[in-house]
Motif scaffolding. Structure first.
Motif, PDB file in Angstrom:
ATOM      1  N   LEU A 142       0.815  -1.222   0.000  1.00  0.00           N
ATOM      2  CA  LEU A 142       0.000   0.000   0.000  1.00  0.00           C
ATOM      3  C   LEU A 142       0.849   1.273   0.000  1.00  0.00           C
ATOM      4  O   LEU A 142       0.635   2.162  -0.837  1.00  0.00           O
ATOM      5  CB  LEU A 142      -0.968  -0.024   1.181  1.00  0.00           C
ATOM      6  CG  LEU A 142      -2.032  -1.133   1.132  1.00  0.00           C
ATOM      7  CD1 LEU A 142      -2.904  -1.096   2.381  1.00  0.00           C
ATOM      8  CD2 LEU A 142      -2.893  -1.009  -0.120  1.00  0.00           C
ATOM      9  N   PRO A 143       1.835   1.414   0.902  1.00  0.00           N
ATOM     10  CA  PRO A 143       2.655   2.641   0.859  1.00  0.00           C
ATOM     11  C   PRO A 143       3.437   2.785  -0.442  1.00  0.00           C
ATOM     12  O   PRO A 143       3.565   3.895  -0.978  1.00  0.00           O
ATOM     13  CB  PRO A 143       3.599   2.472   2.060  1.00  0.00           C
ATOM     14  CG  PRO A 143       2.930   1.496   2.957  1.00  0.00           C
ATOM     15  CD  PRO A 143       2.193   0.562   2.050  1.00  0.00           C
ATOM     16  N   ALA A 144       3.965   1.663  -0.972  1.00  0.00           N
ATOM     17  CA  ALA A 144       4.765   1.741  -2.196  1.00  0.00           C
ATOM     18  C   ALA A 144       3.917   2.191  -3.381  1.00  0.00           C
ATOM     19  O   ALA A 144       4.350   3.017  -4.194  1.00  0.00           O
ATOM     20  CB  ALA A 144       5.420   0.391  -2.488  1.00  0.00           C
ATOM     21  N   ILE A 145       2.702   1.659  -3.491  1.00  0.00           N
ATOM     22  CA  ILE A 145       1.822   2.053  -4.596  1.00  0.00           C
ATOM     23  C   ILE A 145       1.422   3.515  -4.465  1.00  0.00           C
ATOM     24  O   ILE A 145       1.464   4.284  -5.441  1.00  0.00           O
ATOM     25  CB  ILE A 145       0.582   1.148  -4.646  1.00  0.00           C
ATOM     26  CG1 ILE A 145       0.983  -0.263  -5.098  1.00  0.00           C
ATOM     27  CG2 ILE A 145      -0.472   1.712  -5.598  1.00  0.00           C
ATOM     28  CD1 ILE A 145      -0.139  -1.277  -5.036  1.00  0.00           C
TER      29      ILE A 145
ATOM     30  N   ILE B 279       8.457  12.756 -10.918  1.00  0.00           N
ATOM     31  CA  ILE B 279       9.685  12.060 -10.510  1.00  0.00           C
ATOM     32  C   ILE B 279       9.535  10.605 -10.932  1.00  0.00           C
ATOM     33  O   ILE B 279       9.278   9.701 -10.120  1.00  0.00           O
ATOM     34  CB  ILE B 279       9.917  12.201  -8.992  1.00  0.00           C
ATOM     35  CG1 ILE B 279       9.856  13.671  -8.585  1.00  0.00           C
ATOM     36  CG2 ILE B 279      11.266  11.602  -8.594  1.00  0.00           C
ATOM     37  CD1 ILE B 279      10.010  13.893  -7.092  1.00  0.00           C
ATOM     38  N   GLU B 280       9.675  10.352 -12.224  1.00  0.00           N
ATOM     39  CA  GLU B 280       9.317   9.057 -12.788  1.00  0.00           C
ATOM     40  C   GLU B 280      10.258   7.908 -12.417  1.00  0.00           C
ATOM     41  O   GLU B 280       9.782   6.810 -12.098  1.00  0.00           O
ATOM     42  CB  GLU B 280       9.192   9.172 -14.313  1.00  0.00           C
ATOM     43  CG  GLU B 280       8.028  10.044 -14.745  1.00  0.00           C
ATOM     44  CD  GLU B 280       7.816  10.016 -16.245  1.00  0.00           C
ATOM     45  OE1 GLU B 280       8.479   9.197 -16.924  1.00  0.00           O
ATOM     46  OE2 GLU B 280       6.998  10.804 -16.737  1.00  0.00           O
ATOM     47  N   PRO B 281      11.586   8.078 -12.484  1.00  0.00           N
ATOM     48  CA  PRO B 281      12.451   6.917 -12.213  1.00  0.00           C
ATOM     49  C   PRO B 281      12.190   6.277 -10.849  1.00  0.00           C
ATOM     50  O   PRO B 281      12.049   5.062 -10.745  1.00  0.00           O
ATOM     51  CB  PRO B 281      13.860   7.509 -12.307  1.00  0.00           C
ATOM     52  CG  PRO B 281      13.716   8.674 -13.229  1.00  0.00           C
ATOM     53  CD  PRO B 281      12.376   9.255 -12.910  1.00  0.00           C
ATOM     54  N   LEU B 282      12.116   7.084  -9.797  1.00  0.00           N
ATOM     55  CA  LEU B 282      11.860   6.541  -8.461  1.00  0.00           C
ATOM     56  C   LEU B 282      10.418   6.061  -8.335  1.00  0.00           C
ATOM     57  O   LEU B 282      10.145   5.021  -7.714  1.00  0.00           O
ATOM     58  CB  LEU B 282      12.166   7.588  -7.392  1.00  0.00           C
ATOM     59  CG  LEU B 282      11.995   7.138  -5.932  1.00  0.00           C
ATOM     60  CD1 LEU B 282      12.849   5.906  -5.646  1.00  0.00           C
ATOM     61  CD2 LEU B 282      12.355   8.278  -4.983  1.00  0.00           C
ATOM     62  N   GLY B 283       9.479   6.793  -8.939  1.00  0.00           N
ATOM     63  CA  GLY B 283       8.084   6.385  -8.902  1.00  0.00           C
ATOM     64  C   GLY B 283       7.866   5.025  -9.550  1.00  0.00           C
ATOM     65  O   GLY B 283       7.096   4.200  -9.038  1.00  0.00           O
ATOM     66  N   ASN B 284       8.542   4.786 -10.663  1.00  0.00           N
ATOM     67  CA  ASN B 284       8.404   3.488 -11.344  1.00  0.00           C
ATOM     68  C   ASN B 284       8.912   2.337 -10.474  1.00  0.00           C
ATOM     69  O   ASN B 284       8.304   1.268 -10.422  1.00  0.00           O
ATOM     70  CB  ASN B 284       9.171   3.510 -12.669  1.00  0.00           C
ATOM     71  CG  ASN B 284       8.482   4.365 -13.721  1.00  0.00           C
ATOM     72  OD1 ASN B 284       7.265   4.430 -13.771  1.00  0.00           O
ATOM     73  ND2 ASN B 284       9.268   5.012 -14.557  1.00  0.00           N
ATOM     74  N   ILE B 285      10.041   2.554  -9.791  1.00  0.00           N
ATOM     75  CA  ILE B 285      10.593   1.514  -8.925  1.00  0.00           C
ATOM     76  C   ILE B 285       9.633   1.207  -7.783  1.00  0.00           C
ATOM     77  O   ILE B 285       9.350   0.036  -7.474  1.00  0.00           O
ATOM     78  CB  ILE B 285      11.965   1.951  -8.386  1.00  0.00           C
ATOM     79  CG1 ILE B 285      12.993   2.001  -9.518  1.00  0.00           C
ATOM     80  CG2 ILE B 285      12.437   1.012  -7.277  1.00  0.00           C
ATOM     81  CD1 ILE B 285      14.326   2.595  -9.116  1.00  0.00           C
ATOM     82  N   LEU B 286       9.098   2.254  -7.144  1.00  0.00           N
ATOM     83  CA  LEU B 286       8.191   2.037  -6.017  1.00  0.00           C
ATOM     84  C   LEU B 286       6.896   1.366  -6.463  1.00  0.00           C
ATOM     85  O   LEU B 286       6.365   0.496  -5.758  1.00  0.00           O
ATOM     86  CB  LEU B 286       7.899   3.370  -5.322  1.00  0.00           C
ATOM     87  CG  LEU B 286       9.063   3.959  -4.532  1.00  0.00           C
ATOM     88  CD1 LEU B 286       8.720   5.354  -4.021  1.00  0.00           C
ATOM     89  CD2 LEU B 286       9.435   3.049  -3.366  1.00  0.00           C
ATOM     90  N   LEU B 287       6.381   1.758  -7.618  1.00  0.00           N
ATOM     91  CA  LEU B 287       5.162   1.111  -8.113  1.00  0.00           C
ATOM     92  C   LEU B 287       5.411  -0.368  -8.414  1.00  0.00           C
ATOM     93  O   LEU B 287       4.557  -1.216  -8.137  1.00  0.00           O
ATOM     94  CB  LEU B 287       4.651   1.824  -9.364  1.00  0.00           C
ATOM     95  CG  LEU B 287       3.685   2.991  -9.140  1.00  0.00           C
ATOM     96  CD1 LEU B 287       3.258   3.585 -10.473  1.00  0.00           C
ATOM     97  CD2 LEU B 287       2.462   2.550  -8.356  1.00  0.00           C
TER      98      LEU B 287
END
Length: 381
Positions: A246-249, A260-268
């Motif tokens: 839940l927090p990662a999504i 902030i796409e690079p970090l957002g993609n990893i967390l998703l």
């Protein structure tokens, strides 16, 4: 799920596999397929860097938005996490074997040969070569403690994020080279015979390599995160998976929203993976998602089969549909192929232990012919 001993290590039996991981791998393969068929087989992968495409259909625009925002780099990141976890699982299960290092190095070397063959002869969008090279770098860290895996993962991902913010000069080709490649691709991939496509595919490899260079550190970092997830027991802990999902999504989606796409993609990707594993760890979840497990067990075979099928559909030596279909049409073809693979994988694994390429990979890794047919007892389990 212990090693079979130092004298004669063998692959684990189908009954000892972790079904939830196979489910996640099968679902991740859908995302990889969708991106590959829409953005790399339908048109040149480099068109996205020119910024000149127009989509006539509102449906195509909607589908492209969904794929780019919710699927694109997340599916590939998921595969990287799973490969890292799989490498750690193999490493730990061979703990009692004196040949562990040799076997794992040979496993990666065989993967490298498969990858280079796939890259050169079938499709230059290959990911197997990058995975094999990253695996050679990650393998030594598996001998260390969890803190070392954590430190190495954070360092790799931090360097990757810094590289995205400040790209090294000269690493990526210029706009003129990309434009020239796209023009040639639209002509050769659409109308060329097999040898014409092969020659152009080989010529494109330096351009393709520059794309891999941009994400190579991320691949290494995610391999390490996947290995750490296995070593820490998170993959087997349903409550821990929910705490991560839940927090990662939510945080990943928020980072994408603010750019902030690079970090957002990893967390998703982390959130997607944890959520699917959480669902698949319960009885109802297994029944809901169990169809993906056979596909995941044969992911290597299905990945290469997709390249062969889509190459025939889109390139000139087959149906020659390159550049002629919209996003929705291409995705519909991809979904049809994927559904066919779901059905075929379920049928195949009712009779055989492994997919054909998985069987060959294991045979070459262990240096001994592996049993392929399921016994009567295994077949009814």
């Amino acid at each position: 799920m212990t090693s079979d001993g130092a004298a004669s290590p063998r692959p684990i039996s189908p009954s000892d596999r972790i079904d939830a991981i196979d489910v996640l791998r099968g679902i991740a393969l859908f995302g990889v397929m969708a991106i590959n068929v829409v953005m790399e087989f339908r048109i040149s992968i480099f068109e996205q860097f020119l910024g000149a495409r127009t989509l006539a259909s509102p449906v195509d625009r909607a589908v492209e938005t969904i794929l780019t925002q919710a699927v694109e780099l997340k599916a590939f990141a998921l595969f990287s996490l799973l490969f890292g976890a799989g490498l750690a699982i193999q490493f730990d299960r061979l703990a009692n074997s004196e040949r562990r290092t040799f076997l794992l190095l040979r496993r990666l070397a065989v993967l490298l040969v498969f990858g280079v063959t796939h890259l050169c002869l079938i499709w230059n969008g290959d990911i197997l070569t990058e995975y094999a090279l990253a695996g050679f770098i990650v393998l030594p860290f598996l001998f260390g403690p969890r803190w070392l895996l954590t430190l190495a993962a954070l360092a790799s991902l931090a360097l990757y994020l810094a590289m995205q913010a400040f790209p090294p000069a000269g690493l990526f080709p210029g706009r003129t080279a990309i434009w020239r490649d796209v023009i040639d691709a639209n002509r050769i991939y659409a109308t060329g015979g097999f040898l014409d496509v092969l020659a152009f595919r080989l010529r494109e490899i330096p351009l393709i390599a520059s794309l891999h260079a941009f994400v190579f550190l991320r691949t290494i970092g995610l391999f390490l995160v996947g290995a750490l997830a296995w070593r820490s027991g998170i993959l087997q802990n349903a409550r821990g998976l929910l705490v991560i999902a839940l927090p990662a999504i939510c945080l990943g989606a928020a980072l994408l929203y603010v750019g902030i796409e690079p970090l957002g993609n990893i967390l998703l990707a982390l959130g997607y993976g944890a959520a699917i594993l959480f669902i698949a760890s319960f009885g109802r979840g297994k029944r809901l998602l169990g169809w993906a497990a056979p596909l995941g067990r044969m992911a290597f075979t299905n990945y290469v089969a997709q390249s062969l099928i889509f190459g025939w559909i889109f390139y000139g030596y087959g149906l020659g549909l390159f550049g002629r279909l919209g996003i929705t049409q291409a995705l519909a073809i991809g979904i049809a192929v994927y559904v066919g693979q779901v059905l075929f994988s379920a049928w195949w694994l009712r009779h055989y232990r492994y997919g054909p390429i998985e069987w060959l990979w294991r045979t070459l890794m262990y240096g001994a012919l592996q049993p392929m047919l399921l016994s009567r007892v295994e077949g009814v389990q």
